[in-house]
Design a protein around this motif. Structure first.
Motif, PDB file in Angstrom:
ATOM      1  N   UNK A  87       0.849  -1.178   0.000  1.00 58.38           N
ATOM      2  CA  UNK A  87       0.000   0.000   0.000  1.00 58.38           C
ATOM      3  C   UNK A  87       0.895   1.241   0.000  1.00 58.38           C
TER       4      UNK A  87
ATOM      5  N   UNK B  79       0.840   4.273   1.081  1.00 61.46           N
ATOM      6  CA  UNK B  79       0.955   5.254   2.153  1.00 61.46           C
ATOM      7  C   UNK B  79       1.287   4.576   3.459  1.00 61.46           C
TER       8      UNK B  79
ATOM      9  N   UNK C 160      -2.169   6.014  -6.869  1.00 64.79           N
ATOM     10  CA  UNK C 160      -1.742   6.973  -5.848  1.00 64.79           C
ATOM     11  C   UNK C 160      -2.916   7.520  -5.047  1.00 64.79           C
ATOM     12  N   UNK C 161      -4.154   7.230  -5.472  1.00 67.79           N
ATOM     13  CA  UNK C 161      -5.294   7.736  -4.697  1.00 67.79           C
ATOM     14  C   UNK C 161      -5.546   6.926  -3.434  1.00 67.79           C
ATOM     15  N   UNK C 162      -4.822   5.817  -3.286  1.00 72.06           N
ATOM     16  CA  UNK C 162      -4.959   5.025  -2.073  1.00 72.06           C
ATOM     17  C   UNK C 162      -6.283   4.296  -1.982  1.00 72.06           C
ATOM     18  N   UNK C 163      -7.030   4.300  -3.080  1.00 73.02           N
ATOM     19  CA  UNK C 163      -8.376   3.755  -3.055  1.00 73.02           C
ATOM     20  C   UNK C 163      -8.548   2.624  -4.059  1.00 73.02           C
TER      21      UNK C 163
ATOM     22  N   UNK D 131     -12.105  -1.445  -1.346  1.00 81.67           N
ATOM     23  CA  UNK D 131     -13.169  -1.848  -0.429  1.00 81.67           C
ATOM     24  C   UNK D 131     -14.198  -2.770  -1.068  1.00 81.67           C
TER      25      UNK D 131
ATOM     26  N   UNK E 127       2.476   9.220  -8.923  1.00 77.05           N
ATOM     27  CA  UNK E 127       1.797  10.376  -8.337  1.00 77.05           C
ATOM     28  C   UNK E 127       0.500  10.746  -9.046  1.00 77.05           C
TER      29      UNK E 127
ATOM     30  N   UNK F  68      -2.913  10.093 -10.531  1.00 78.26           N
ATOM     31  CA  UNK F  68      -3.885   9.026 -10.333  1.00 78.26           C
ATOM     32  C   UNK F  68      -4.500   8.553 -11.632  1.00 78.26           C
ATOM     33  N   UNK F  69      -4.238   9.257 -12.732  1.00 80.46           N
ATOM     34  CA  UNK F  69      -4.930   8.923 -13.966  1.00 80.46           C
ATOM     35  C   UNK F  69      -4.070   8.194 -14.991  1.00 80.46           C
TER      36      UNK F  69
END
Lengths: 414, 579
Positions: free
Chosen positions: A110, A112, A167-170, A186, A217, A219-220
């Motif tokens: 992950x 972060x 990089x969005x952590x999601x 999730x 860095x 996210x796209x």
């Protein structure tokens, strides 16, 4: 990004930071000298994946047998065992009557730093998210418990070769031979198919995806490499489906020609540099560094496998020509690491010309490896590599042994 | 697993077995009732605390459980609510988003019950602690709690809360920034003008964040801000953000603009809408990404209602016409132009809209046609029946015969609606045949739906209508050669019984049941017995005694099939209860 400036700064760095390396540690069970390491079952203990986390505090090692070992950095910079767990079990796919191997194809941490470190591991079909918790043990000390938090399965008809965090952590992507899926961490019940290169008629199949990687860095942006030596960059912002790539990178010049041309251009690994400004691709004979703004030729071609060109026939005969070597950037995006045969590995100046050849071997080893020019030991290969995110510590995986090397600095007491 | 007498209630908490621990958590309220407030506080709460590094599903259950109102009583009063706070605080720090979110929700609920004197110390301080954590999970949870803590905090604490919120908007991890962006719209309504203006910079920063997932949350914040600002401030602060998002490079951000468009128009007001928002909407209707066009096209009516008619005709309608022939069927299926009819009135609809409706009604994709039919009510009110029926009917019939059974099912769903609007006469003429033919559909689901639909129509048109038009069809059906189609008759009878008075059930429906109860196929006899069982509560007791019971007893004695006997017995027992 001014490329000239980067090259200048890089070369300044190379001047004051010589690329000299020394053995630090080895892990893995020592072979019984009398046993043949090619006995069945022995391959179970071969390393199949290596990854440092975003702080360098942890090094995860994945094995053919589905085991993952996590090492943690001590004060003296060495790595000791932190925990280990069985990530995947082998399964039988009833529909195709084939066994799904438990071999860990890739591990990614992950991005972060968190009080509960998390990592994704994947085999051919299933991706899993694990979290490591420190709990108070029975005797009062701390014990580490690893829990599988999420299982992402059922979304890949073909074999998964890579996973990469956004990089969005999601979100993250998982890539198999023909498709790339976008997942939310999730949600395990749904994935979006964003790239699909499967032809309508499978008889026309000529190209497969070999690796993919998100930009560190942005996210796209993400890139994926193919067996035809192409690198495509896709932009998630443009549209919901990324089949129409934004950029395509291809080196049309570098040709050895001949029968083996196609086989050696297949890209085994593609990675963004940690600063996000460059891309490296590893094919069989070279590493190529690309400036994302220039699609028709690489910025630099780093060669270290020229000695293999005359031996391609032999390598084809013993299938070694299909080996997939990984490569790694160092933390400041100036150097590259990749493995080779005879337990060799190379640390290359990305923007300079220096290549440091090394051999992964315990200093006290009785049987050193022959020089590749004398005798090419194709079964001794360093396929897997990883570089610490901030320090010059590198990890190498060669069959069942892992090696850690550190760069010699002036402060070295020796 | 209730605590047995003699068991210590807290044993479950320390069990090795995770499912036992989970049960302990779920039964916490019963445990509390058993032991009483003092023991609950002294003995049980410490056990609960020991669970805090347990598995996620146990933590989730715990977070959910502790938010319930009853715990105030279990603890012995509002003065003890803070005991729950420290547990929930730990849960709010946990990695797993599900657990954290639940903990935040429970904390919000409890906060309302904490007495004002102790709120500052117990609750506000908790929120500030979370927001200053080294790790991103607690910082993320803190964002969700600021809107709850703020109204009850002292002025000094309010300043601190706002400051910590502003820091979250600039947090290095996108995870926290996303939580902040989501929380912003809940905080805005609570603030006075001065504090609100302090957050404007954060609002703007989030709207130009690098991460798409943060930027796309700005739209809802635009609505929240616009509702509280003056016209001039809307122009200078909110409008630029909306315009930027409307042409953002990421289709996801543009999608959000499209899907929230009606709210944007509402909050920004007529003036800004007319001059600036209409061009944005038009652009979205023509967006390169189909997902965005889908979102925008579903808002055509909603947005047009807030605009002047001339604008709609000049700017929106041409786009709508283009969307009706869009390449993507999803876009065409979400196009909502029906709601424009009331806006245009009869003549306007005829002139501008009718053609559009008819075109969509003939679309090759069933979902597009279904979409039109589903929204007919607004149009029929304006245009009246006659015009529509000549176009509508062929479309309905075609959908009812579509190869895909789900399409047939969907059109069936709309029949009661149409029946209601179109009236009995129209229905009898045109649609009744359709409904009855669905009773004979090859897919069971459709046959079953047909019985429900016919019941709903009978409810609208009345028993007399049903007796005249539906019952004869049942007669025919009950003589069908194939037992599967005979069976559906019984479902039809049960269904109609819901809307028939008992006398009519006796006279018109029961005869079938009796006939089918002697059917050669056991399956049908079983269903007949079941149907009788269902009908018994609706029949008059005297009739049950005089007719049903003898009939059932008769069958009981004579039937060879075990299952028929069983169900007949069940019905008999039910009938006897009526005595």
């Amino acid at each position: 990004v001014n490329v000239e400036e980067v090259i200048a700064k890089a070369n300044e760095y190379y001047e004051s930071n010589a690329s000299e390396w020394e053995f630090s540690q080895m892990f893995g069970e020592e072979d019984d000298p009398s046993s043949d390491s090619d006995t069945t079952g022995a391959e179970d203990n071969w390393i199949s994946s290596l990854a440092f986390d975003s702080t360098g505090r942890f090094l995860a090692v994945g094995y053919n047998c589905g085991q993952v070992v996590v090492l943690t950095q001590q004060e003296d910079q060495t790595y000791q065992l932190y925990t280990e767990f069985k990530s995947h079990d082998s399964e039988f796919d009833f529909l195709t009557s084939m066994e799904i191997e438990e071999k860990i194809n890739q591990i990614k941490w992950f991005p972060y730093d968190s009080c509960i470190p998390a990592l994704l591991t994947t085999n051919d079909k299933t991706i899993k998210l694990f979290k490591m918790l420190e709990k108070e043990g029975a005797e009062g000390g701390t014990e580490v418990v690893v829990k599988p938090k999420k299982v992402f399965e059922g979304a890949h008809a073909y074999n998964i070769n890579s996973v990469s965090f956004n990089s969005d952590g999601e979100t993250f992507i998982s890539t198999d031979d023909l498709r790339i899926n976008l997942w939310n961490l999730d949600i395990t019940t749904e994935a979006f198919g964003i790239v699909d290169i499967k032809p309508e008629n499978m008889d026309e199949l000529s190209e497969v995806i070999t690796s993919s990687c998100f930009h560190p860095k942005s996210c796209n942006l993400f890139v994926y490499s193919t067996s035809k030596g192409m690198i495509r960059m896709a932009d998630l912002r443009n549209s919901a489906l990324c089949d129409r790539y934004a950029k395509e990178f291809e080196d049309t010049e570098s040709d050895i020609g001949g029968f083996f041309q196609e086989l050696v251009t297949t890209i085994s690994d593609v990675k963004f540099s940690p600063d996000g400004n460059f891309i490296v691709s590893r094919d069989y004979l070279t590493m190529k560094i690309w400036d994302p703004r220039v699609e028709n030729k690489p910025l630099r071609v780093v060669k270290f496998h020229d000695h293999l060109v005359p031996k391609l026939c032999d390598l084809y005969e013993n299938d070694s020509i299909f080996d997939k070597f990984e490569c790694s950037w160092n933390g400041n995006s100036y150097r590259l690491l990749t493995g080779s045969y005879n337990n060799n590995f190379y640390i290359c100046d990305a923007f300079g010309s220096h290549v440091t050849p090394m051999c992964a071997v315990k200093p006290t080893a009785q049987k050193p490896f022959a020089h590749p020019n004398q005798h090419l030991e194709a079964s001794q290969k360093v396929l897997h590599t990883a570089w610490h995110p901030t320090q010059d510590i590198i990890a190498l995986g060669a069959k069942d042994f892992g090696y850690l090397y550190v760069r010699k600095t002036e402060n070295d007491p020796k | 697993m209730l605590p047995k007498k003699g068991d210590s209630p807290k044993e479950g908490a320390t069990s090795e077995d995770a499912s036992v621990r989970l049960t302990f958590v779920k039964n916490l309220s019963k445990t509390a009732e058993t032991v009483g407030p003092d023991r609950f506080r002294d003995e049980i709460i410490p056990e609960v605390k020991a669970l805090l590094d347990d598995d996620d599903d146990i933590l989730l259950a715990l977070a959910d459980e502790l938010g319930k109102d009853e715990y105030e009583t279990y603890l012995g009063g509002a003065q003890h609510n803070h005991l729950l706070l420290s547990i929930l605080e730990s849960l709010a720090k946990v990695e797993e988003t599900g657990v954290r979110d639940k903990a935040v929700a429970s904390l919000s609920k409890i906060s309302h019950r904490i007495p004002q004197e102790s709120c500052e110390q117990h609750f506000v301080e908790l929120v500030l602690r979370l927001s200053e954590s080294d790790w991103f999970s607690p910082r993320s949870s803190a964002c969700g709690l600021i809107s709850v803590a703020y109204p009850r905090a002292s002025p000094a604490s309010q300043t601190k809360l706002l400051l910590s919120f502003k820091r979250s908007c600039e947090d290095p991890t996108p995870i926290v920034r996303r939580s902040a962006a989501t929380a912003l719209k809940k905080i805005v309504p609570l603030l006075d003008k001065a504090s609100l203006l302090q957050l404007v910079e954060s609002f703007k920063a989030l709207s130009v964040d690098d991460q798409d997932s943060v930027r796309l949350l700005s739209i809802e914040n635009c609505v929240a801000f616009a509702e509280k600002l003056s016209e001039e401030e809307k122009n200078s602060v909110v409008k630029p953000v909306v315009l930027a998002c409307g042409s953002d490079k990421s289709w996801r951000v543009r999608y959000m603009v499209a899907s929230c468009f009606t709210q944007l128009v509402d909050s920004l007001g007529r003036q800004i809408t007319q001059t600036d928002l209409v061009p944005v909407f038009v652009k979205l209707l023509k967006d390169t990404e189909a997902e965005v066009r889908t979102a925008a096209s579903s808002k055509v009516s909603g947005v047009s209602k807030l605009l002047q008619k001339d604008t709609v005709i000049k700017d929106i309608l041409p786009c709508a016409r283009a969307l009706a022939t869009d390449d993507s069927s999803a876009v065409r299926a979400s196009l909502d132009v029906m709601g424009l009819a009331p806006l245009f009135g009869k003549d306007g609809t005829n002139e501008h809209l009718l053609e559009l409706f008819l075109q969509l009604l003939k679309d090759e994709t069933p979902e597009v046609r279904l979409n039109i039919i589903g929204k007919l009510s607004e149009v029929t009110q304006v245009l009246g029946l006659d015009q529509l029926s000549q176009h509508l009917l062929p479309a309905i019939m075609e959908l009812a015969e579509d190869r895909q059974w789900r399409v047939r099912s969907s059109i069936l769903e709309y029949i009661p609606l149409l029946a209601d609007q179109l009236g009995a006469e129209f229905f009898n003429e045109k649609l009744s045949v359709l409904c009855v033919s669905c009773l004979n559909d090859c897919v069971f689901s459709i046959r079953e739906s047909a019985t429900v639909i016919l019941k709903r129509i009978a409810a609208v048109f009345g028993v007399a209508w049903a007796k005249q038009y539906v019952v004869p069809k049942i007669v025919e059906q009950s003589k069908h050669r194939n037992y599967l189609y005979r069976t559906i008759t019984l479902t039809m009878v049960s269904s109609l019984a819901d809307v028939f008075p008992s006398s009519e059930i006796q006279s018109d429906l029961l005869p079938f049941v009796y006939t089918l109860a002697t059917d050669p196929i056991p399956n049908i006899r079983i269903n007949a017995a079941k149907t009788l069982n269902q009908l018994i509560p609706k029949l008059e007791t005297s009739y049950v005694l005089s007719d049903i019971i003898p009939f059932l007893t008769d069958k009981l004695l004579t039937d060879k099939d075990r299952d028929v006997l069983y169900f007949a017995n069940v019905a008999l027992q039910n009938a006897r209860k009526k005595q």
